[in-house]
Design an enzyme around this catalytic site. Structure first.
Site, PDB file in Angstrom:
ATOM      1  N   GLY A  43       0.775  -1.237   0.000  1.00 48.45           N
ATOM      2  CA  GLY A  43       0.000   0.000   0.000  1.00 48.45           C
ATOM      3  C   GLY A  43       0.806   1.287   0.000  1.00 48.45           C
ATOM      4  O   GLY A  43       0.361   2.303  -0.523  1.00 48.45           O
ATOM      5  N   GLU A  98       3.992   4.154   6.027  1.00 54.93           N
ATOM      6  CA  GLU A  98       2.746   3.399   5.867  1.00 54.93           C
ATOM      7  C   GLU A  98       1.733   4.180   5.032  1.00 54.93           C
ATOM      8  O   GLU A  98       1.787   5.410   4.954  1.00 54.93           O
ATOM      9  CB  GLU A  98       2.140   3.099   7.249  1.00 54.93           C
ATOM     10  CG  GLU A  98       2.281   1.650   7.679  1.00 54.93           C
ATOM     11  CD  GLU A  98       1.438   0.651   6.885  1.00 54.93           C
ATOM     12  OE1 GLU A  98       1.079   0.931   5.720  1.00 54.93           O
ATOM     13  OE2 GLU A  98       1.120  -0.414   7.428  1.00 54.93           O
ATOM     14  N   ASP A 102      -4.927   2.260  10.754  1.00 52.90           N
ATOM     15  CA  ASP A 102      -6.329   1.903  10.993  1.00 52.90           C
ATOM     16  C   ASP A 102      -6.443   1.425  12.440  1.00 52.90           C
ATOM     17  O   ASP A 102      -6.383   2.235  13.356  1.00 52.90           O
ATOM     18  CB  ASP A 102      -6.695   0.836   9.947  1.00 52.90           C
ATOM     19  CG  ASP A 102      -8.169   0.522   9.880  1.00 52.90           C
ATOM     20  OD1 ASP A 102      -8.970   1.445   9.943  1.00 52.90           O
ATOM     21  OD2 ASP A 102      -8.516  -0.668   9.759  1.00 52.90           O
ATOM     22  N   LYS A 130      -6.854   6.993  10.407  1.00 58.26           N
ATOM     23  CA  LYS A 130      -8.264   6.872  10.812  1.00 58.26           C
ATOM     24  C   LYS A 130      -8.277   6.652  12.318  1.00 58.26           C
ATOM     25  O   LYS A 130      -8.416   5.513  12.782  1.00 58.26           O
ATOM     26  CB  LYS A 130      -8.889   5.632  10.167  1.00 58.26           C
ATOM     27  CG  LYS A 130      -9.306   5.734   8.732  1.00 58.26           C
ATOM     28  CD  LYS A 130     -10.096   4.444   8.400  1.00 58.26           C
ATOM     29  CE  LYS A 130     -10.104   4.134   6.940  1.00 58.26           C
ATOM     30  NZ  LYS A 130     -10.695   2.816   6.664  1.00 58.26           N
ATOM     31  N   PHE A 151     -13.983   3.495   3.873  1.00 54.72           N
ATOM     32  CA  PHE A 151     -13.012   2.666   3.175  1.00 54.72           C
ATOM     33  C   PHE A 151     -12.528   3.392   1.926  1.00 54.72           C
ATOM     34  O   PHE A 151     -13.304   3.717   1.038  1.00 54.72           O
ATOM     35  CB  PHE A 151     -13.590   1.297   2.811  1.00 54.72           C
ATOM     36  CG  PHE A 151     -12.503   0.324   2.455  1.00 54.72           C
ATOM     37  CD1 PHE A 151     -11.839  -0.369   3.450  1.00 54.72           C
ATOM     38  CD2 PHE A 151     -12.115   0.140   1.131  1.00 54.72           C
ATOM     39  CE1 PHE A 151     -10.789  -1.237   3.134  1.00 54.72           C
ATOM     40  CE2 PHE A 151     -11.084  -0.725   0.810  1.00 54.72           C
ATOM     41  CZ  PHE A 151     -10.419  -1.415   1.818  1.00 54.72           C
ATOM     42  N   VAL A 152     -11.232   3.670   1.893  1.00 53.67           N
ATOM     43  CA  VAL A 152     -10.673   4.447   0.781  1.00 53.67           C
ATOM     44  C   VAL A 152      -9.720   3.606  -0.066  1.00 53.67           C
ATOM     45  O   VAL A 152      -9.112   2.654   0.430  1.00 53.67           O
ATOM     46  CB  VAL A 152      -9.948   5.713   1.298  1.00 53.67           C
ATOM     47  CG1 VAL A 152     -10.934   6.692   1.907  1.00 53.67           C
ATOM     48  CG2 VAL A 152      -8.856   5.354   2.314  1.00 53.67           C
ATOM     49  N   ASP A 158      -5.641  -0.373  -1.764  1.00 51.67           N
ATOM     50  CA  ASP A 158      -6.428  -1.299  -2.584  1.00 51.67           C
ATOM     51  C   ASP A 158      -7.714  -1.750  -1.907  1.00 51.67           C
ATOM     52  O   ASP A 158      -7.879  -1.644  -0.695  1.00 51.67           O
ATOM     53  CB  ASP A 158      -5.608  -2.557  -2.875  1.00 51.67           C
ATOM     54  CG  ASP A 158      -5.487  -3.461  -1.641  1.00 51.67           C
ATOM     55  OD1 ASP A 158      -5.128  -2.945  -0.566  1.00 51.67           O
ATOM     56  OD2 ASP A 158      -5.786  -4.664  -1.747  1.00 51.67           O
ATOM     57  N   ARG A 164      -5.227   0.373  -6.839  1.00 51.28           N
ATOM     58  CA  ARG A 164      -3.987   0.973  -6.325  1.00 51.28           C
ATOM     59  C   ARG A 164      -3.457   2.068  -7.251  1.00 51.28           C
ATOM     60  O   ARG A 164      -2.757   2.972  -6.817  1.00 51.28           O
ATOM     61  CB  ARG A 164      -2.887  -0.096  -6.169  1.00 51.28           C
ATOM     62  CG  ARG A 164      -3.166  -1.135  -5.101  1.00 51.28           C
ATOM     63  CD  ARG A 164      -1.879  -1.915  -4.828  1.00 51.28           C
ATOM     64  NE  ARG A 164      -2.095  -3.166  -4.105  1.00 51.28           N
ATOM     65  CZ  ARG A 164      -2.177  -3.268  -2.781  1.00 51.28           C
ATOM     66  NH1 ARG A 164      -2.099  -2.194  -2.040  1.00 51.28           N
ATOM     67  NH2 ARG A 164      -2.353  -4.441  -2.205  1.00 51.28           N
TER      68      ARG A 164
HETATM   69  P1  IMP Z   1      -4.193  -1.914  10.850  1.00 55.25           P
HETATM   70  O1  IMP Z   1      -3.775  -0.522  11.224  1.00 55.25           O
HETATM   71  O2  IMP Z   1      -3.302  -2.981  11.378  1.00 55.25           O
HETATM   72  O3  IMP Z   1      -5.648  -2.170  11.134  1.00 55.25           O
HETATM   73  O4  IMP Z   1      -4.098  -2.145   9.295  1.00 55.25           O
HETATM   74  C1  IMP Z   1      -3.734  -1.192   8.414  1.00 55.25           C
HETATM   75  C2  IMP Z   1      -3.816  -1.830   7.050  1.00 55.25           C
HETATM   76  O5  IMP Z   1      -5.181  -2.143   6.719  1.00 55.25           O
HETATM   77  C3  IMP Z   1      -3.357  -0.852   6.019  1.00 55.25           C
HETATM   78  O6  IMP Z   1      -1.977  -0.954   5.788  1.00 55.25           O
HETATM   79  C4  IMP Z   1      -4.204  -1.232   4.822  1.00 55.25           C
HETATM   80  O7  IMP Z   1      -3.563  -2.267   4.103  1.00 55.25           O
HETATM   81  C5  IMP Z   1      -5.489  -1.768   5.412  1.00 55.25           C
HETATM   82  N1  IMP Z   1      -6.539  -0.738   5.415  1.00 55.25           N
HETATM   83  C6  IMP Z   1      -7.121  -0.157   6.477  1.00 55.25           C
HETATM   84  N2  IMP Z   1      -8.051   0.732   6.133  1.00 55.25           N
HETATM   85  C7  IMP Z   1      -8.061   0.740   4.776  1.00 55.25           C
HETATM   86  C8  IMP Z   1      -8.806   1.489   3.788  1.00 55.25           C
HETATM   87  O8  IMP Z   1      -9.658   2.358   4.067  1.00 55.25           O
HETATM   88  N3  IMP Z   1      -8.520   1.212   2.490  1.00 55.25           N
HETATM   89  C9  IMP Z   1      -7.593   0.292   2.109  1.00 55.25           C
HETATM   90  N4  IMP Z   1      -6.870  -0.419   2.997  1.00 55.25           N
HETATM   91  C10 IMP Z   1      -7.096  -0.196   4.315  1.00 55.25           C
HETATM   92 MG    MG Z   2      -0.953  -1.633   3.952  1.00 56.33          MG
END
Ligand code: IMP
Ligand code: MG
Length: 180
Positions: A43, A98, A102, A130, A151-152, A158, A164
């Site tokens: 990403g 990153e 999330d 977020k 969700f973006v 992606d 992407r």
């Molecule tokens: P987390 O912070 O461990 O929950 O995961 C982050 C990862 O979830 C990111 O690196 C993305 O790959 C994926 N992700 C979270 N929110 C989104 C979104 O809105 N769009 C696309 N991928 C997302």
């Molecule tokens: Mg990612």
């Protein structure tokens, strides 16, 4: 493909201005350091590629790829290293790059793993944040945009490996999603 986008959240021009600002700040903050930028695949590649070109001090780059173990993992925070860094990071000033922060599970695991390898310092930059979704205590050192809980996709992000290549960040139409 663009018909699946409900709304452009951050357009190209806004992205490039913000990336340039971040690059300038990082160039100042790291001018006497040994900057090593680590991009978390896939990403963050677009952000990484743009960001590194706005940095005007010596910098190295490396890549890492991680994946979650199954579906329950988001809550357990266990991630699997699919591709590790090519070189040791001891003595380097690490900047983890990153795409989006999330729940924070992935990053909190990465920080632990990489922190144990003896970098001189470790900071986190994320293009998008977020904060409403956070499950662990993690705050980025540099952040491009704080966004709502939508969700973006695009600019590297992606949905099921698609979108992407969009040059902007857009909100995906839920009807374009194949599952829940
Ligand atoms: P987390 O912070 O461990 O929950 O995961 C982050 C990862 O979830 C990111 O690196 C993305 O790959 C994926 N992700 C979270 N929110 C989104 C979104 O809105 N769009 C696309 N991928 C997302
Ligand atoms: Mg990612």
């Amino acid at each position: 493909m663009t018909g699946d986008i409900l709304k452009v959240l951050i357009d190209e021009e806004t992205l490039h201005q913000k990336v340039a600002q971040l690059g300038k700040q990082i160039s100042e903050d790291y001018k006497d350091k040994k900057l090593l930028m680590v991009s978390v695949l896939k990403g963050s590649v677009v952000f990484m590629a743009d960001l590194m070109r706005t940095i005007d001090i010596p910098a190295r780059i490396d890549f890492m790829s991680v994946s979650s173990y199954g579906s329950g993992v988001k809550t357990s925070g266990v991630v699997k290293i699919l591709k590790d860094l090519d070189h040791p990071i001891e003595g380097y000033d690490l900047l983890i790059v990153e795409d989006i922060l999330d729940s924070g599970m992935t990053l909190s695991y990465l920080r632990e793993v990489l922190g144990s390898r003896g970098p001189n310092s470790m900071r986190l930059i994320t293009l998008l944040d977020k904060p409403e979704r956070r499950q662990v205590d993690i705050v980025p050192d540099y952040c491009g945009f704080v966004i709502p809980d939508e969700f973006v996709v695009g600019y590297g992000l992606d949905y099921d490996e698609e979108y992407r290549n969009l040059p902007y960040v857009g909100i995906l139409d839920p009807s374009a999603c194949r599952d829940a």
